[in-house]
Design a protein around this motif. Structure first.
Motif, short mmCIF file in Angstrom:
data_model
loop_
_atom_site.label_atom_id
_atom_site.label_comp_id
_atom_site.label_asym_id
_atom_site.label_seq_id
_atom_site.Cartn_x
_atom_site.Cartn_y
_atom_site.Cartn_z
N VAL A 245 89.19 30.23 89.01
CA VAL A 245 90.09 30.50 87.89
C VAL A 245 89.95 29.43 86.82
O VAL A 245 89.87 29.73 85.61
CB VAL A 245 91.55 30.60 88.38
CG1 VAL A 245 92.51 30.66 87.20
CG2 VAL A 245 91.73 31.83 89.26
N LEU A 246 89.93 28.18 87.21
CA LEU A 246 89.82 27.08 86.26
C LEU A 246 88.51 27.14 85.48
O LEU A 246 88.49 26.93 84.26
CB LEU A 246 89.95 25.74 86.98
CG LEU A 246 91.33 25.42 87.58
CD1 LEU A 246 91.28 24.13 88.38
CD2 LEU A 246 92.38 25.34 86.49
N VAL A 247 87.42 27.43 86.18
CA VAL A 247 86.12 27.51 85.52
C VAL A 247 86.09 28.68 84.54
O VAL A 247 85.56 28.58 83.42
CB VAL A 247 84.99 27.64 86.56
CG1 VAL A 247 83.67 27.99 85.89
CG2 VAL A 247 84.84 26.34 87.33
N LEU A 248 86.68 29.82 84.92
CA LEU A 248 86.74 30.98 84.03
C LEU A 248 87.53 30.66 82.77
O LEU A 248 87.11 30.98 81.64
CB LEU A 248 87.38 32.15 84.77
CG LEU A 248 87.50 33.47 83.99
CD1 LEU A 248 86.12 33.98 83.59
CD2 LEU A 248 88.23 34.53 84.81
N LEU A 249 88.66 30.01 82.92
CA LEU A 249 89.47 29.63 81.78
C LEU A 249 88.74 28.63 80.89
O LEU A 249 88.80 28.69 79.65
CB LEU A 249 90.80 29.04 82.25
CG LEU A 249 91.80 30.02 82.90
CD1 LEU A 249 92.98 29.27 83.48
CD2 LEU A 249 92.27 31.07 81.86
N ASP A 250 88.04 27.71 81.52
CA ASP A 250 87.29 26.71 80.77
C ASP A 250 86.21 27.36 79.92
O ASP A 250 86.00 27.03 78.75
CB ASP A 250 86.68 25.69 81.74
CG ASP A 250 86.04 24.51 81.02
OD1 ASP A 250 86.44 24.20 79.87
OD2 ASP A 250 85.15 23.89 81.60
N ARG A 251 85.49 28.32 80.53
CA ARG A 251 84.43 29.01 79.80
C ARG A 251 84.98 29.85 78.65
O ARG A 251 84.29 30.12 77.68
CB ARG A 251 83.63 29.88 80.77
CG ARG A 251 82.79 29.07 81.76
CD ARG A 251 82.13 29.95 82.80
NE ARG A 251 81.31 29.15 83.72
CZ ARG A 251 80.72 29.63 84.81
NH1 ARG A 251 80.88 30.92 85.14
NH2 ARG A 251 80.01 28.85 85.58
N ALA A 252 86.24 30.25 78.79
CA ALA A 252 86.90 31.03 77.73
C ALA A 252 87.47 30.12 76.64
O ALA A 252 88.02 30.62 75.65
CB ALA A 252 88.00 31.89 78.31
N GLY A 253 87.34 28.82 76.81
CA GLY A 253 87.80 27.88 75.80
C GLY A 253 89.25 27.48 75.91
O GLY A 253 89.80 26.90 74.98
N ALA A 254 89.87 27.74 77.03
CA ALA A 254 91.30 27.46 77.17
C ALA A 254 91.62 25.96 77.18
O ALA A 254 92.75 25.58 76.85
CB ALA A 254 91.83 28.08 78.47
#
Length: 257
Positions: A245-254
């Motif tokens: 989840v954290l990596v996905l959010l990071d890739r989305a620029g969160a």
């Protein structure tokens, strides 16, 4: 469980060779018999130490001077002490054996990364958790796992060696599976299949180290640096699902740059 080191001073210098002029000892050549003795003492209703296993190996022709201990020792030991035995190339079957309370002897030729040895060697698989496997090396000594770049792939503490599953499996030629007696091979396979359906223990990542998946480290380090992520006295406490989840959010620029 009972694990024996071939370097134990009680038997390290005992001869383990079939014929003169060979003078190999338990320390220099006893990885196979140390593993076999550990299996029997842990799973059978008897304590067998490496010197006794060395006598059994030599007297039955399983000691090959200048080469090592023959693989045939392991099924012979299982038969002698009433244990269920299976041989496989499949790491999943090996893990099932561990989850079912068994032990697994692993054999390597020392290739491709020389993680466990530079040549032929036997050692024990004693645990499996997430993408990590845990081994007991009967020939573990200070500094062994900082040689040949091994520290990139393995960590060792008190004889227990931790290696990622896919990396360890590439080093292992064969798995020799032992469980307590009383089951046929078909019954053991059925039990293994049932165990495999059980939920495996979740891996918890407390630190940004080699145990944490490489794909997640940069994101977690960013969150720690930005003070977005704080751990406890025990560490970060992140599961695989949380990392994804954290990596996905990071890739989305969160979390910004």
């Amino acid at each position: 469980m009972i694990y024996y080191s071939q370097r134990d001073p009680r038997w390290a210098d005992i001869r383990y060779s079939a014929e003169p002029p060979h003078t190999e000892t338990v320390k220099s050549a006893g990885c196979g018999i140390a593993c076999a003795a550990s299996v029997v003492s842990s799973l059978a209703d008897v304590i067998v130490e490496p010197p006794e296993m060395a006598d059994f190996s030599v007297s039955n022709g399983y000691r090959i001077d200048g080469v090592g201990t023959a693989n045939a020792l392991f099924p012979a030991v299982a038969k002698k002490y009433g244990l269920t035995f299976m041989e496989t190339h499949d790491v999943t079957r090996a893990e099932r054996c561990i989850w079912g309370g068994g032990l697994v002897v692993c054999g390597t030729s020392g290739r491709p990364k020389k993680i466990f040895s530079t040549g032929g060697h036997f050692f024990l698989l004693i645990g499996a958790e997430g993408d990590l496997l845990y081994f007991f090396d009967p020939d573990c000594y200070p500094g062994k796992y900082t040689q040949y770049g091994r520290e990139r792939w393995a960590t060792a503490r008190d004889g227990v060696v931790t290696v990622k599953r896919e990396i360890a499996d590439a080093e292992i030629n064969q798995y020799y599976l032992f469980t307590k007696g009383g089951m046929t091979v078909d019954q053991y396979e059925e039990l293994s299949a049932r165990i495999a359906k059980l939920e495996q223990p979740k891996m918890i990542y407390h630190y940004i180290d080699q145990n944490m998946p490489e794909w997640a480290r940069a994101t977690v380090q960013k969150l720690v640096d930005k003070n977005f992520l704080r751990g406890t006295e025990e560490g970060l406490g992140l599961t695989d699902e949380m990392l994804r989840v954290l990596v996905l959010l990071d890739r989305a620029g969160a979390f910004g740059a």
